[in-house]
Design a protein around this motif. Structure first.
Motif, PDB file in Angstrom:
ATOM      1  N   GLU A 276     -48.007  -0.756 -21.012  1.00  0.00           N
ATOM      2  CA  GLU A 276     -48.822  -0.648 -19.805  1.00  0.00           C
ATOM      3  C   GLU A 276     -49.972   0.337 -20.052  1.00  0.00           C
ATOM      4  OE1 GLU A 276     -48.185  -1.801 -16.386  1.00  0.00           O
ATOM      5  OE2 GLU A 276     -46.797  -3.248 -17.284  1.00  0.00           O
ATOM      6  N   TRP A 277     -51.125   0.066 -19.464  1.00  0.00           N
ATOM      7  CA  TRP A 277     -52.291   0.930 -19.659  1.00  0.00           C
ATOM      8  C   TRP A 277     -51.973   2.377 -19.281  1.00  0.00           C
ATOM      9  CZ3 TRP A 277     -55.310   4.139 -16.668  1.00  0.00           C
ATOM     10  CH2 TRP A 277     -56.521   4.543 -17.231  1.00  0.00           C
ATOM     11  N   ASP A 278     -51.331   2.580 -18.139  1.00  0.00           N
ATOM     12  CA  ASP A 278     -50.990   3.940 -17.710  1.00  0.00           C
ATOM     13  C   ASP A 278     -50.103   4.628 -18.747  1.00  0.00           C
ATOM     14  OD1 ASP A 278     -52.434   3.976 -15.336  1.00  0.00           O
ATOM     15  OD2 ASP A 278     -50.767   3.197 -14.134  1.00  0.00           O
ATOM     16  N   ASN A 431     -52.174  -4.633 -18.018  1.00  0.00           N
ATOM     17  CA  ASN A 431     -52.192  -4.095 -16.657  1.00  0.00           C
ATOM     18  C   ASN A 431     -53.171  -2.927 -16.527  1.00  0.00           C
ATOM     19  OD1 ASN A 431     -51.337  -4.226 -13.965  1.00  0.00           O
ATOM     20  ND2 ASN A 431     -49.758  -2.671 -14.273  1.00  0.00           N
ATOM     21  N   TRP A 432     -54.406  -3.214 -16.823  1.00  0.00           N
ATOM     22  CA  TRP A 432     -55.467  -2.217 -16.748  1.00  0.00           C
ATOM     23  C   TRP A 432     -55.901  -1.969 -15.301  1.00  0.00           C
ATOM     24  CZ3 TRP A 432     -59.197  -0.599 -20.805  1.00  0.00           C
ATOM     25  CH2 TRP A 432     -58.705  -0.836 -22.103  1.00  0.00           C
ATOM     26  N   PRO A 433     -56.509  -0.803 -15.029  1.00  0.00           N
ATOM     27  CA  PRO A 433     -57.189  -0.637 -13.741  1.00  0.00           C
ATOM     28  C   PRO A 433     -58.302  -1.672 -13.616  1.00  0.00           C
ATOM     29  CG  PRO A 433     -56.974   1.467 -14.880  1.00  0.00           C
ATOM     30  CD  PRO A 433     -56.599   0.402 -15.871  1.00  0.00           C
ATOM     31  N   ASN A 455     -54.409  -8.006  -9.972  1.00  0.00           N
ATOM     32  CA  ASN A 455     -53.025  -8.424  -9.794  1.00  0.00           C
ATOM     33  C   ASN A 455     -52.849  -8.968  -8.378  1.00  0.00           C
ATOM     34  OD1 ASN A 455     -52.142  -7.740 -12.366  1.00  0.00           O
ATOM     35  ND2 ASN A 455     -51.607  -5.645 -11.767  1.00  0.00           N
ATOM     36  N   ASP A 458     -52.421  -6.648  -5.604  1.00  0.00           N
ATOM     37  CA  ASP A 458     -53.500  -5.678  -5.404  1.00  0.00           C
ATOM     38  C   ASP A 458     -54.770  -6.283  -4.822  1.00  0.00           C
ATOM     39  OD1 ASP A 458     -51.847  -3.780  -6.445  1.00  0.00           O
ATOM     40  OD2 ASP A 458     -52.863  -3.580  -8.368  1.00  0.00           O
ATOM     41  N   TYR A 472     -55.190  -2.844  -9.777  1.00  0.00           N
ATOM     42  CA  TYR A 472     -55.009  -3.103 -11.206  1.00  0.00           C
ATOM     43  C   TYR A 472     -55.329  -4.569 -11.482  1.00  0.00           C
ATOM     44  CZ  TYR A 472     -53.108   1.464 -12.348  1.00  0.00           C
ATOM     45  OH  TYR A 472     -52.971   2.805 -12.567  1.00  0.00           O
TER      46      TYR A 472
END
Length: 590
Positions: A276-278, A431-433, A455, A458, A472
């Protein structure tokens, strides 16, 4: 000139006693009086030629040979003497006794030796790029690139993709890097733009029902250069309809596996890991993490939240972080001077300083040790410290901390040889912002591009009254050894969502229609769900060739100043040409 029998580098014991006709360049000549040796080179390698003075005419010609002369030599292959065998050459057990010699062209003395590992400036090699091509390392690099293209084409054709070319002359886009503009003679004052990518065209191909598209697309971006960036580059461009992000990633993994097998003989393990990006930012301080080694970033903010050390507590109280990396079992290699150099290095990422301690004899030592003694036990336990460990801390805003320690982590790993340079470690960052804040232009921009689908859970963040920057995206990057190899996303296929996305980027309805009216219109004609990806061909070839600069795998690249030393592009054009285009240049002084 007789037809070539084989390449120089292929002449081995299988040719013993046979007459061969060889073409190539003279690498060097050695005159031993009544005997002359010459090394003949082509892209396959080098073979040794022998001239003796039994034939005075041929011997006289051989005496005139110089480096880089182009010749045809016909002779008989024989074994070298046991003491003359060169075990480092495929042809090292044989030589060719020349019976006929034709000099096809002479050569001036080259400005540098045609060999690998030469001490010559890049500018000189680019100025004489046609000579640089003759070096074995350049031959290998460009042939690697060609093999990648071949494998890509075969794999994608086999998997139902259709190769469609998109225009090089298009309309300027307001997003991304600066466009290269091409003035129109027919419509004075109007300009085409060279494509930064085929993004919108390939989406329109999906609207048109082309289920799987690909293209080795030439792209152009007017941006500052670095080792892995050029103003013109090539990407392996894919787009598909009715496929999920995971399905697109699976197809891409198959493509990469095919290339790795064909070019390197490596069976890569599938599927690639996904981060995951985070998580990538938290653990590696980078959205393109090199996972060949550990030394991950560790958040210590909870430990130092009540610290008396003002540097740490102040950063935390202001909404920042304290993170650290541990250099295992190497503290004795670092003096204060070495660490001061790292301190200067991370200042370029906004860090104000670099705190550090060493752990030896079960205790912390170093400049900040006395300030954190009350937290020593927690720190030792959290970081699993052992004797001879070095701990490096950065306390600041989250982005500064991640950037500083992320780059420092890779720099130290390179210094200490913590990874195998021959390993190829692929990973997906997913799963980037949807948006990111650009410090340079002081505004929010699309993290991938404005046509990326949020997403599903979102999408509501794009509604009026909500914060779109919390959303995201259905986006993903493929990363290799710390380089972004490629990136892609599921695209927006609904006009209403696309309008909301552009509104979040401060596009008015009028501007949206002016810039993207044709796309917005297409979205109303049964646009299918679609998504894709683009892989940087130049960067892929660079990594598979073991290079650290994409200029080494591009035939005629620009230098770091975006100029081409051989042809001297860009260059002034005549007043007559400018007049035809209705253009005046403000200052034409040389």
């Amino acid at each position: 000139m007789e037809k070539r029998t084989d390449y120089c580098g292929n002449i081995d014991e299988n040719y013993l006693g046979k007459t061969v006709s060889l073409d190539g360049w003279v690498q060097r000549r050695r005159d031993l009086g009544g005997l002359i040796f010459a090394d003949l080179r082509d892209y396959k390698g080098i073979v040794q030629l022998v001239f003796n003075n039994d034939d005075s005419e041929i011997f006289a010609k051989a005496e005139t040979l110089r480096s880089e002369y182009v010749i045809n030599a016909i002779g008989t292959v024989r074994s070298r003497g046991p003491k003359a065998v060169n075990p480092n050459m495929k042809t090292g057990k044989v030589e060719v006794v020349v019976e006929k010699l034709e000099i096809l062209n002479k050569s001036k003395t080259p400005p540098f030796e045609i060999a690998d590992n030469i001490d010559t400036t890049e500018e000189t090699k680019l100025k004489y790029r046609y000579l640089d091509f003759r070096r074995p390392v350049m031959q290998k690099a460009l042939r690697t690139r060609a093999q990648i293209k071949h494998s890509v084409n075969e794999y994608l054709y086999d998997n139902g993709f259709i190769d469609i070319e998109t225009p090089n002359l298009g309309k300027s886009s307001p997003e991304g890097a600066r466009d290269y503009l091409v003035p129109s003679r027919v419509y004075p004052g109007s300009f085409y733009a060279l494509p930064q990518s085929p993004q919108l065209f390939k989406q329109l191909l999906m609207v048109g029902g082309f289920d799987r598209y690909f293209q080795l697309a030439h792209c152009f971006r007017d941006e500052d250069l670095r080792g892995d960036r050029q103003p013109e580059f090539t990407q392996i461009d894919l787009e598909t309809s009715f496929m999920s992000a995971e399905e697109i990633q699976t197809v891409t993994e198959g493509l990469i596996a095919r290339v790795m097998k064909d070019e390197k003989g490596i069976d890569v393990k599938l599927p690639f890991p996904r981060i995951e990006w985070d998580d990538a930012m938290a653990r590696y301080g980078s959205d393109k993490p090199d996972i060949r080694f550990g030394m991950e970033l560790q958040d210590l903010s909870d430990i130092f939240a009540d610290s008396e050390f003002k540097v740490f507590k102040g950063a935390i109280d202001n909404g920042g972080q304290v993170k650290a990396i541990v250099v295992k079992n190497n503290a004795d290699k670092y003096s204060r001077k070495n660490i001061d150099a790292y301190t200067e290095y991370i200042k370029r990422f906004g860090a104000k300083g670099l705190a550090w301690v060493k752990y030896n004899d079960d205790k912390l030592t170093g400049p900040v040790a006395k300030f954190i003694t009350s937290h020593e036990d927690k720190l030792v336990e959290r970081l699993s410290l052992e004797n001879n460990d070095l701990v490096l801390f950065v306390a600041d805003r989250k982005k500064v901390v991640d950037d500083a320690l992320g780059y420092l982590r890779t720099d130290i790993a390179k210094d200490l040889n913590l990874y195998d340079p021959n390993e190829f470690a692929f990973t997906w960052v997913v799963n980037w912002p949807l948006f990111e804040y650009d410090e340079g232009i002081q505004r929010w921009t699309a993290a991938h591009h404005p046509f990326t689908m949020p997403n599903e859970e979102d999408v509501h963040y794009l509604n009026d009254g909500e914060d779109p920057h919390k959303a995201y995206a259905q986006s993903y990057d493929i990363v290799l050894n710390g380089y972004e190899l490629g990136g892609g996303s599921i695209r927006i296929h609904d006009r209403e969502i696309q309008e909301k996305m552009l509104k979040a980027l401060d596009f008015t309805p009028e501007r949206t229609n002016a810039e993207f009216g044709y796309l917005m219109d297409a979205l109303t004609y049964g646009c299918p769900p679609h998504g894709g990806l683009a892989i940087g061909l130049d960067r892929f070839a660079m990594l598979l060739s073991g290079k650290d600069n994409i200029r080494d795998v591009i035939a005629f690249p620009k230098n770091s100043n975006a100029t081409e030393p051989m042809t001297h592009a860009p260059a002034r054009v005549s007043k007559e040409q400018l007049a035809e285009l209705g253009i005046e240049v403000a200052d034409e002084k040389e």
